[in-house]
Scaffold this active site. Sequence first.
Site, PDB file in Angstrom:
ATOM      1  N   GLY A 156      23.737  18.819  24.399  1.00 17.52           N
ATOM      2  CA  GLY A 156      25.168  18.759  24.647  1.00 17.52           C
ATOM      3  C   GLY A 156      25.999  18.647  23.388  1.00 17.52           C
ATOM      4  CB  CYS A 157      29.556  17.687  23.066  1.00 12.29           C
ATOM      5  SG  CYS A 157      30.258  18.782  24.333  1.00 12.29           S
ATOM      6  CE1 TYR A 158      22.724  13.761  21.710  1.00 12.45           C
ATOM      7  CE2 TYR A 158      24.116  13.711  23.672  1.00 12.45           C
ATOM      8  CZ  TYR A 158      22.861  13.659  23.083  1.00 12.45           C
ATOM      9  OH  TYR A 158      21.744  13.520  23.877  1.00 12.45           O
TER      10      TYR A 158
END
Length: 386
Positions: A156-158
């Site tokens: 995901g985004c991290y």
Amino acid sequence: MAVSVRTIQTAIPATVLRQPQVRDVFASQPGLTRLGTRLVSASFDGSGIDTRYTVIDELTLDTQAEHPEFFDLASGRLLAPSTKVRNELYIERASALYVEAGRKALDAVEGLTAADITHVVTVSCTGFFAPGPDYVLVRQLGLAPSTLRYHVGFMGCYAAFPALRMAKSFCEAEPDAVVLVVSVELCTLHVRSSNEPDQIVASSVFADGAAAAIVTARELPSSSPALDLDAFESVLTPVGEGDMAWKIGDEGFEMILSSYVPKIIDQHISGALEPLLARETALVAAPHESIGHWAIHPGGRSILDKVEAKLQLSEAQLAPSRGVLREYGNMSSATILFVLKAIMDGWPPAVDDGEPSSGDRVCAMAFGPGLTVETGLMTLRPALGA
């Protein structure tokens, strides 16, 4: 021994999505309820985004495709291709963006050639194939067949943070190592018409993009600043496991993005920062004053609003994150690299009356499924050898 990011370079698809035009497309879909229509307008208009980019050429909104798969311009309808169709386009377009961003990063660092790359770390959560993007980079960029390859997938985004942390570890273990980190996310492959608030929000913010970084401890001349990777921390908030998630469905990947996410971040952001700041006690009392630059993942405007207020950050400190959100949208894991590039490029300065100076500190942060908070402390250095 300082391990540094020597350059960050980016690449985007050719097709631009202008937020008002895309809003009107989503608001006109058959089956949308009156409430759904209102949610579309509110989400798109309040997103803080002007433009995004997509690999879906059919969304140019000016040319009818002969055999449309994602969008039929003649009827104005968003189509529902299978996960396979979406992933086949990912394989084609992601591969090209990996190579474009990687080549730009190699070309940007003086004194390095493809033969110097010892490790490749690729990042993505929006598609799969094997041999994967790490293999594509080795072949297409002419890297040594012995290059060590790793892929950070579906986080995901991290996910750029684990990738940078891996690169730092490789360089600390092998001082002569040179690591190419490349993130490519094609989030728009998975957008769809829906009355579900989570999916409407996702459709209003997610975008496609690529970013590549060169990480090394080697002493190299450079006409550009470097970003020392000082420390990283990872924290799981006590709540939020079901509020942000990413699953594979029959018609693409399915995002769960609860409206409670900004509230969770507001409640737990200070605690999530504590382990990172504890590494340097001088930063603990007033981090908003002692750290000039803040690279916050722009998951959405409301998230940036919560972080700005909770951490007492200034408008200038959040300008890189808001600027990337406005111009590119949320490109999942690639987005934080866009923000760090903006800081390295000197836009905007940490203070209003000058360019970033030697030793400026940078705090970076991103959020993802879990709810996971990844943080990094960095130091912006002037051009080496200058």
